[in-house]
Design an enzyme around this catalytic site. Sequence first.
Site, mmCIF file in Angstrom:
data_model
loop_
_atom_site.group_PDB
_atom_site.id
_atom_site.type_symbol
_atom_site.label_atom_id
_atom_site.label_comp_id
_atom_site.label_asym_id
_atom_site.label_seq_id
_atom_site.Cartn_x
_atom_site.Cartn_y
_atom_site.Cartn_z
ATOM 1 C CE LYS A 12 0.933 1.787 4.160
ATOM 2 N NZ LYS A 12 1.429 3.001 4.577
ATOM 3 C CG ASP A 145 -1.293 0.382 7.441
ATOM 4 O OD1 ASP A 145 -2.078 1.220 7.505
ATOM 5 O OD2 ASP A 145 -0.167 0.386 7.324
HETATM 6 O O1 C5P Z 1 -1.718 -0.651 13.978
HETATM 7 P P1 C5P Z 1 -0.143 -0.988 13.753
HETATM 8 O O2 C5P Z 1 0.281 -2.217 14.558
HETATM 9 O O3 C5P Z 1 0.330 -1.436 12.334
HETATM 10 O O4 C5P Z 1 0.555 -0.007 14.037
HETATM 11 C C1 C5P Z 1 1.945 0.111 14.538
HETATM 12 C C2 C5P Z 1 2.553 1.023 15.466
HETATM 13 O O5 C5P Z 1 2.285 2.556 14.615
HETATM 14 C C3 C5P Z 1 1.519 1.507 16.378
HETATM 15 O O6 C5P Z 1 2.203 0.627 17.502
HETATM 16 C C4 C5P Z 1 1.920 2.974 16.600
HETATM 17 O O7 C5P Z 1 3.043 3.029 17.401
HETATM 18 C C5 C5P Z 1 1.833 3.709 15.365
HETATM 19 N N1 C5P Z 1 0.490 3.822 14.797
HETATM 20 C C6 C5P Z 1 -0.196 5.157 15.291
HETATM 21 N N2 C5P Z 1 -1.383 5.632 14.872
HETATM 22 C C7 C5P Z 1 -1.734 4.741 13.964
HETATM 23 C C8 C5P Z 1 -1.116 3.656 13.255
HETATM 24 C C9 C5P Z 1 -0.108 3.215 13.825
HETATM 25 O O8 C5P Z 1 0.623 5.735 16.286
HETATM 26 N N3 C5P Z 1 -2.980 5.291 13.536
#
Ligand code: C5P
Length: 314
Positions: A12, A145
Site C-alpha cells: 500500500k 493497515d
Molecule cells: O496498527 P499497527 O500495529 O500497524 O501500528 C504500528 C504502530 O504504529 C503502532 O504501535 C503505533 O506506534 C503507530 N501507529 C499510530 N497511529 C496509527 C497507526 C499506527 O500511532 N493510527
Amino acid sequence: MSTGVVVSAPAKINLCLGVGPVRDDGFHALATVYQAIGLHDHLTVHDAPDGEDDSVTVRAADRFPVAGVPTDGSNIAVRAARLLAEHTGVERRVRIAIDKGIPVMGGMAGGSADGAAALLACHTLWELTTPREELVELAAELGSDVPFALVGGTAIGSGRGEVVTPLMTSGEYWWVVLESGTGLSTPAVYRELDAGRHGHVPAPEIPDQLMQALRGHDVAELGAALSNDLQPAALRLRPELEVTLDQGRLASAHGAILSGSGPSCLFLCDGRSHAVRVADALGAVGLGAVSFAPGPVHGARVVARGAEPAPEVR
Ligand code: C5P
C-alpha cells in the site's frame, strides 16, 4: 502433506496521510487515501504435519534483507492464522511460507499484507464461510493497515487507518518505488512526529485538491497534491532521503513523497514508459534498488490451490 493455498497481497501507499492527535488508545487519528500498487508478497499455507506447531519461513530477492521479519509466533501471518482459528473454533496448525516482494520495514505495509494474506489463505484452506465483514474486523485486530490489504484498490482510511471506505476511481497510475537498504520503525517515526508537535493538533483531513485530481485522473494535479504528515519526522531521522526525493523531481516525476512512515520513496509518473525513464535516471545516479508498479490493484486474493509443499527456506 495437505493441499496448499497460495495468496498474493499488495503493497500500500498513502496518497495523503493526515495524522491527527493521539487518541485514548495511544494510536493517532488518521485521514488517508490508500492505494494498493503492484508489488506483492506471496504466502503459501499448508496444514502442519501431525503434532507440529505453526511455523513460518521467509524468503526474498537478495536486494532487500528479511532478517527483521520474525519467524516465530510473533510473525503477523502466524498471529492471523491463530486469530482466525480461535474465532472459528478450528483446531488446525499451519506451515506458512512467505515470499517477500514488498520492502521490509519500508512504509509499504508489507507485514500487514502478510497478515491479510494469511487470513484469506487459512479461510480458504479450512473451507470456512466467515462473512467478509468479519474477516475485515479480524484484520483490524491485527493492525491498522491490514483491512486495507484485504480490500485493495483506492480507498479512504479513517479511525486509526482500519476503517476503509473504497473509492471509485478511473484509470491507472504508475509509481516508481525506491527501496532503502535499511528500514525505519513505524512507532519510532510516530514518536518523532509527537516530539516535534506542541499545542493543539487539529483533526486530520483529506485535501480537496487530491480528491479532485483523483476524480479527473489528473496525474500532474495528483503529483502536486500528494501529502504525508509523517514525512518531516521521517526525514529528521533519515535526512539523506531529502536528496533522493529531489533527484526524483529532477528526473521529471510529477510528485515525490515518502511512502507512509518511510523510508521507501515514491515517484508519480505519466505511464509505464515514463516510469521506466525515471527509474533509469534514479538508477544512473546510484540510488538503491528501483522498481516500478501500477496502481490501483486488487487486495489480497487466492492465486493457486494445490500448491507444492511449502519450501523450508530462510
Ligand atoms: O496498527 P499497527 O500495529 O500497524 O501500528 C504500528 C504502530 O504504529 C503502532 O504501535 C503505533 O506506534 C503507530 N501507529 C499510530 N497511529 C496509527 C497507526 C499506527 O500511532 N493510527
